[in-house]
Each structure stands twice: as C-alpha cells, then as structure tokens.
Design a protein around this motif. Structure first.
Motif, PDB file in Angstrom:
ATOM      1  N   LEU A  88       0.832  -1.211   0.000  1.00  0.00           N
ATOM      2  CA  LEU A  88       0.000   0.000   0.000  1.00  0.00           C
ATOM      3  C   LEU A  88       0.865   1.259   0.000  1.00  0.00           C
ATOM      4  O   LEU A  88       0.620   2.199  -0.759  1.00  0.00           O
ATOM      5  CB  LEU A  88      -0.913   0.019   1.232  1.00  0.00           C
ATOM      6  CG  LEU A  88      -2.261  -0.671   1.114  1.00  0.00           C
ATOM      7  CD1 LEU A  88      -3.061  -0.458   2.390  1.00  0.00           C
ATOM      8  CD2 LEU A  88      -3.046  -0.135  -0.072  1.00  0.00           C
ATOM      9  N   ALA A 146       2.626   1.735  -3.314  1.00  0.00           N
ATOM     10  CA  ALA A 146       1.699   2.237  -4.325  1.00  0.00           C
ATOM     11  C   ALA A 146       1.445   3.724  -4.125  1.00  0.00           C
ATOM     12  O   ALA A 146       1.358   4.485  -5.095  1.00  0.00           O
ATOM     13  CB  ALA A 146       0.385   1.457  -4.271  1.00  0.00           C
ATOM     14  N   ALA A 147       1.353   4.146  -2.857  1.00  0.00           N
ATOM     15  CA  ALA A 147       1.138   5.568  -2.575  1.00  0.00           C
ATOM     16  C   ALA A 147       2.338   6.388  -3.040  1.00  0.00           C
ATOM     17  O   ALA A 147       2.179   7.478  -3.600  1.00  0.00           O
ATOM     18  CB  ALA A 147       0.892   5.785  -1.077  1.00  0.00           C
ATOM     19  N   PHE A 187       2.117   6.651  -6.682  1.00  0.00           N
ATOM     20  CA  PHE A 187       1.040   7.584  -7.002  1.00  0.00           C
ATOM     21  C   PHE A 187       1.541   9.025  -6.922  1.00  0.00           C
ATOM     22  O   PHE A 187       1.178   9.859  -7.732  1.00  0.00           O
ATOM     23  CB  PHE A 187      -0.113   7.365  -6.026  1.00  0.00           C
ATOM     24  CG  PHE A 187      -1.262   8.302  -6.218  1.00  0.00           C
ATOM     25  CD1 PHE A 187      -2.158   8.114  -7.243  1.00  0.00           C
ATOM     26  CD2 PHE A 187      -1.446   9.371  -5.364  1.00  0.00           C
ATOM     27  CE1 PHE A 187      -3.217   8.986  -7.430  1.00  0.00           C
ATOM     28  CE2 PHE A 187      -2.496  10.245  -5.542  1.00  0.00           C
ATOM     29  CZ  PHE A 187      -3.389  10.056  -6.572  1.00  0.00           C
ATOM     30  N   LEU A 188       2.389   9.305  -5.930  1.00  0.00           N
ATOM     31  CA  LEU A 188       2.911  10.663  -5.756  1.00  0.00           C
ATOM     32  C   LEU A 188       4.041  10.969  -6.739  1.00  0.00           C
ATOM     33  O   LEU A 188       4.621  12.046  -6.710  1.00  0.00           O
ATOM     34  CB  LEU A 188       3.412  10.860  -4.323  1.00  0.00           C
ATOM     35  CG  LEU A 188       2.329  10.890  -3.246  1.00  0.00           C
ATOM     36  CD1 LEU A 188       2.951  10.907  -1.865  1.00  0.00           C
ATOM     37  CD2 LEU A 188       1.428  12.090  -3.424  1.00  0.00           C
ATOM     38  N   GLY A 205       0.609   2.128  -8.904  1.00  0.00           N
ATOM     39  CA  GLY A 205       0.281   3.413  -8.274  1.00  0.00           C
ATOM     40  C   GLY A 205       0.405   4.570  -9.262  1.00  0.00           C
ATOM     41  O   GLY A 205      -0.432   5.466  -9.310  1.00  0.00           O
ATOM     42  N   PHE A 234      -5.754   6.464  -1.988  1.00  0.00           N
ATOM     43  CA  PHE A 234      -5.758   7.420  -3.096  1.00  0.00           C
ATOM     44  C   PHE A 234      -6.658   6.934  -4.230  1.00  0.00           C
ATOM     45  O   PHE A 234      -7.302   7.731  -4.905  1.00  0.00           O
ATOM     46  CB  PHE A 234      -4.337   7.671  -3.607  1.00  0.00           C
ATOM     47  CG  PHE A 234      -3.582   6.431  -3.979  1.00  0.00           C
ATOM     48  CD1 PHE A 234      -3.656   5.929  -5.257  1.00  0.00           C
ATOM     49  CD2 PHE A 234      -2.815   5.763  -3.042  1.00  0.00           C
ATOM     50  CE1 PHE A 234      -2.964   4.784  -5.607  1.00  0.00           C
ATOM     51  CE2 PHE A 234      -2.113   4.610  -3.379  1.00  0.00           C
ATOM     52  CZ  PHE A 234      -2.203   4.121  -4.665  1.00  0.00           C
ATOM     53  N   VAL A 239      -1.620  11.698   1.477  1.00  0.00           N
ATOM     54  CA  VAL A 239      -2.034  11.417   0.100  1.00  0.00           C
ATOM     55  C   VAL A 239      -3.469  11.867  -0.154  1.00  0.00           C
ATOM     56  O   VAL A 239      -3.771  12.467  -1.184  1.00  0.00           O
ATOM     57  CB  VAL A 239      -1.877   9.916  -0.195  1.00  0.00           C
ATOM     58  CG1 VAL A 239      -2.180   9.630  -1.639  1.00  0.00           C
ATOM     59  CG2 VAL A 239      -0.469   9.454   0.135  1.00  0.00           C
TER      60      VAL A 239
END
Lengths: 294, 334
Positions: free
Chosen positions: A221, A224-225, A228-229, A241, B147, B277
């Motif tokens: 998790l 993936a975050a 994502f960023l 992500g 997210f 996030v």
C-alpha cells in the motif's frame, strides 16, 4: 540441545493442515499465488506484451472490449498487459523492502532484547524515533530526497519499516530471556550468539512470520502511494500506483483507466492480510485480530 | 502516582524524540541530489549569483553548524522561511492545522459511528451470516488504497452524480474564522449556506479516511465484546436474570470498548499527521497537502518543519491516549 520445539517438520505440517482448513487464509493464499503466477508468466499471459514500452497513439484511451480487455491508457498501451508486468514490480518492491526490514530489524531486536545495557537502550530509543512519525511521512521524505526510482522506493520503505520488527523481536526476546531453557543454555556455557540464534529465534519465529505477512500488505500500500505521488519508477514502467495517478487527467471520460490497477492493489493487499490473520490465529493466539500497519 | 510518573517520563522522552527526528530529517534533506539554491536562483543565474545566495541563506556553512543553528531557531519557535512561498514555516503550519484538524475529527467521528455498532453486532451474532459479511467488509476496508478510493469517489459523486464538489474546502471565503473549523464556525454564526458548503466539501475526503478507520474500529470492538461476553461476570449477571439488553449495553460495552477507545485515539494521531495522500488528492488545504507541495518543490526546511510537527503531534496524541487508557482501565497502570 534444542529449544522446546516438538520437531520442526511435524510442526510445519500441523500448521499447514490447520491453514488448509481456514477458508479466509486459503482465499488470501490463492490471491498471493495468482499475483506470483501473473508476475512469472506475464510475457505469455499478456495479450500485448510489447505494450509495456511501445506507444500507439492511434488507439489511445480505448474503452474495454474484445481487443483490450481492460482498455488502453494515454499511450495506447493495453492496460491488462501492463497490469501483469506491474505485478513483477509490486513483488520486487514488497519482497526486497520487507526482507531488508526484517534482516535489519530482527538482529537489532535480538541484541537489544538479549543484553540489558546502554547500547540496547540506545537501539530501542532509535527505533522509537523512527516510529514517532507515521511511516508514509518518513518514506515520502526519504524517497523524494533520493530521487524517483524503484531502488529508492525500496530503500525508503526498508528504512521506515525496520523498527516494527525490531520492537516486536525486542519485546519477545525480553519475555523469553528468563525462561528456564534459555537460562539452562546460558548456564551450560553456550555463547551469546548461539543462545540468540538457536534457542531464542526459533521460539519467536511465529510472531515474526505473522507480522511479516501483514507487513507485506502494508508495504505494498505504501509503495503504491509513493508511486502515485510520482516517487516510484519513472514513466514507461507499468507501476500500479503511477498508472492510477496518470488516470486522473483523463477522468471522467476514461473511467476504466484506474479501475484495474486499483482493484489489483486491493486484492493483493487483502491476500496478505487474510493470510496474516489466518497465520496469527494458528501461530500466535495471544494476539488479537485487528489493527493496521505491519 | 504511577500515572503522574508515566506522564512525566513520557513528556521528558518527547524532547530526545524531537531532537532525534530533527537530526534524521536534517540528515535526509542534506544528502539530496538536487540543489535547492540553484532551483531558487532560477535557470539563468550565474555561478556567482548562486554562490552569493548560498552564503546569504547560510547553506555554505559546515553541516553541524547548520544543524545547531536550526535547533537554536527551533527553540525560539522559528522553523525558518519556506524557500518558495517566502512565508514563515511555523506560521504556515499553524494556519493549515485547523483544516487537518476538522477533517480528522469528521473522519474519526464517522468511523466510530460506523465501526462500533458493526463490531458489536458482529460479536453478538458470532459466526452468523452477518458476522461473516462484516468480516469481509472490514478486511476489505483495510486493503483499499486510499488514493484510489479517493479518485473513485471523485469520479462517482463529483463527476457523475454531482452531489459533492471535486476538491477544496469551501467555495468563496467561508465563515468568519473563530475556531478555524469551518463547520463549527458556520454553526456558531448561523450561517447555513457556509455550513452546507463546508459539509459538501468535507464529505468525500472524510469518507475516504473513515473507511479503513471504521474497519479497524469494528475489528477491535468485535474482539473486545467477544472477550467480555464470554467472561465470568457477564455469565453471572445473566444467571442473576438481568435483562439481556441491559447486560449488553451497560456491563459489556463499558468494558469491551477499552481497546476500541485506544484505537480511536491512535487513528486520530495517524490521521492528524499522516493523511498526506488523501489531502493531496482532494486539494484539502491542510498539513498533508503542504507536505506534498514542499516535497515536490524540494523545500527541505518546510519538509523538516512538517516532519517535526507531525512527530510532535503524533507523540502527544499517543501520550494522551495512554493516559486516557489508564483512566478507563486501571489495570494497565500496574
């Protein structure tokens, strides 16, 4: 001279039998197995294996259909095929990051728990400092500092997650240190490393295994975050992500874009959590179900 | 007196923790490959201009000297100036705190309202269809990437149905700030329009954060209730003929919710410092979004300030939780 352990193989067989009867744990195990199979056989399972790096502007943002089961992305690449290759990155990051955290955290916890001196205090205080900020905050700060790449994500995750294992092993070692069989081993003249590795470690292994299974889910998790960023591997890499982050620009039209990678992350994390829950019930009945984090 | 001892020792421990955090963040932000001074000076700056700016900002001094200077400033409540917004970081963090605080309160409240009843029902109907269904729901809640959930909620409720705004905290200026919590402020001024606007804005981010939190709360409540329901004193009360509902709501819940309360406190601490996030996805003007902006701009001072601030909040909230825990459960003081 071994610790009170009714034969390692017999124990493992017994655990496997009980796991097989736990339906939830089996669902979790199946999900993890599917992830591993997807990663290994990605080139053969993929319908468009070359789409990981190729660009097809003509068919960009195609909705799901017979040709592209999960649609295509902004580069015209087949999302289903990229998803399979993304499984490799997910496994790579989770296994190496958690592996490193375990390899760093467990010895630190063992040493700090075995000895009672200023050094063990120092080690535990250090891990407390790392635990004083939410993991995602520290991981973001480290990953950003080092620059976006898979290696740096792994480094950031292992740097932030080792204290969880150090704390756990420390507490377990402290509580087991005064057991008669440990005292007997020390009295018989066994060296400190021998006592730690052959007598203490086998008896706290189950707690480490349980925490590791749940820690895998939490690590995936967080990884993936980070992706994502924009802190994960750079663009053409089919990281889940990052794919979700890309999709934001194409909403609401491309509703399928983020769907598959999000569900993939969800299922994999659920797999590790379910397996961890099942293992905990069997190996470590003292700990209650519940909780977040690794 | 044990309790006072606990509080004092934990408060004392706060100081080395924050110093340690300061050293760690300082160390990370000084091994960076990007040069913040060069970015700040702009693309057309000459080497001399960059060097002059470096001296002006004090980045040319030896690292230990910089670290010491940083701590001296911190002691005066000065976290330095954000390289990009040119605002004092401490001020920026303080003005952003209410937004994060409001979102955290909303999420924790929602999570408790959802999680506690679900956990109780699950435990009382153990191994029933409801229990199994709830178990699947709670396990799922902990596995959803926040997210992704945020984006799906935006897609569904903001883009398709249109009942909630896509992002932000309020349209226009909002109510006159009193507490800084917009929902509370608008209520205090009977400003229903602002209240409705603030509520619509906070709904999606609060739901995103509340879902995994509700799952955690439900699991701990279930475990707590199960433990108490099977205990001897509950058996005794039932045997004495007390009505089932009275036993459940008065005797069982009070003891069963001890670990739930602790969990709610811990969740509060995590969300207050770590909702990075989700705040970023919803452009929620809180601490987490500030952290993401600072990170993207390589604003090390700001990142350090945020990390220290988050650490301080987290440690203090955890301390409060521990103290509360000894108040509800005297056994834990030992």
């Amino acid at each position: 001279m071994s610790a009170p352990n009714h034969g390692f193989l017999a124990g493992a067989a017994d655990i496997a039998r009980r796991l097989l009867r736990d339906r939830a744990a089996m669902v979790g195990f199946t999900l993890i197995l599917l992830l591993v199979l997807a990663a290994i056989f990605a080139p053969w399972l993929a319908t468009h294996p070359n789409d990981v790096y190729e660009i097809h502007t003509a068919r960009r943002l195609t909705p799901p259909g017979a040709e592209h089961w999960m649609g295509t992305d902004r580069m015209g690449a087949d999302i289903y095929s990229r998803l399979l290759f993304g499984a490799r990155i997910t496994i790579l990051i989770a296994v190496i990051a958690v592996g490193t955290a375990v390899l760093v955290g467990v010895p630190i916890g063992l040493v700090a728990g075995y000895y009672r001196n200023w050094f063990s205090d120092l080690l535990m205080r250090l891990s407390d400092i790392f635990l004083a900020v939410p993991q995602i905050v520290l991981a973001i700060a480290i990953a950003q500092t080092l620059g976006p790449s898979i290696e740096n994500v792994i480094l950031a995750l292992s740097a932030t997650y080792w204290p969880f294992w150090a704390r756990l092993v420390y507490a377990e070692t402290r509580s087991i240190k005064n057991e008669t069989f440990v005292e007997a081993a020390i009295a018989l003249g066994a060296s400190a490393p021998r006592v730690m590795i052959l007598h203490i470690l086998p008896n706290i292994a189950s707690a480490i295994i349980v925490r590791t299974s749940i820690g895998m889910g939490a690590t995936i998790l967080t990884a993936a975050a980070l992706g994502f960023l924009g802190l994960g591997a750079p663009p053409p890499t089919p990281e889940w992500g990052r794919t979700i982050a890309e999709s934001r620009e194409y909403l609401p039209e491309a509703w399928w874009y983020a769907l598959a990678p999000g569900i993939a992350i969800f299922l994999v994390v659920m797999g590790f959590n379910l397996l961890g829950d099942g293992l905990r019930d069997i190996l470590d009945p003292r700990i209650r179900r519940g909780g977040r984090g690794p | 007196m044990k309790r006072l001892e606990l509080i004092l020792s934990r408060l004392l421990w706060l100081v080395p923790t924050l110093i340690g955090l300061g050293v760690i963040t300082f160390a990370i932000s000084h091994v960076i490959p990007t040069d913040p001074v060069a970015i700040l000076a702009g693309e057309n700056a000459t080497a001399e201009q960059i060097a002059a700016l470096r001296t002006q900002l004090g980045f040319d001094r030896p690292l230990p000297v910089q670290l010491l200077a940083y701590f001296q400033d911190l002691l005066r409540g000065d976290m330095g100036v954000s390289l990009f917004s040119q605002q004092p970081i401490a001020e920026e963090l303080a003005t952003r705190l209410p937004a994060t605080l409001e979102l955290t309160f909303a999420a924790v409240l929602l999570a408790s309202v959802l999680g506690i009843p679900l956990g109780v029902v699950s435990a009382l109907r153990r191994n029933s269809a409801i229990d199994h269904a709830l178990r699947i729901v709670t396990v799922s809640g902990l596995a959803i990437p926040s997210f992704w959930l945020a984006i799906q909620l935006q897609y569904l409720f903001a883009m398709q149905i249109g009942v909630a705004p896509l992002n932000g905290r309020i349209d226009g200026f909002g109510p006159e700030p009193v507490t800084g919590l917009m929902l509370l402020d608008s209520l205090l001024q009977w400003d229903w329009e602002s209240f409705w606007g603030a509520l619509r804005h906070i709904a999606l981010p609060a739901i995103t954060l509340a879902l995994p939190a509700a799952a955690t709360i439900a699991r701990f409540t279930r475990a707590g209730v199960l433990e108490v329901v099977t205990s001897n004193y509950v058996l005794y009360e039932r045997a004495m003929g007390l009505p089932g509902a009275l036993v459940t709501w008065k005797y069982v819940l009070r003891n069963a919710l001890i670990s739930t309360v602790t969990q709610i406190g811990l969740i509060f601490g995590v969300l207050l410092s770590g909702a990075v996030v989700v705040e970023a996805v919803f452009d929620w003007p809180g601490l987490g979004a500030f952290a993401v902006i600072s990170i993207i701009q390589s604003d090390h001072r700001a990142v350090m300030g945020f990390t220290l601030w988050a650490g301080a909040i987290f440690v203090i909230v955890n301390l409060i939780v521990d103290v509360l825990h000894t108040l509800i459960d005297p056994r834990s003081t030992r």
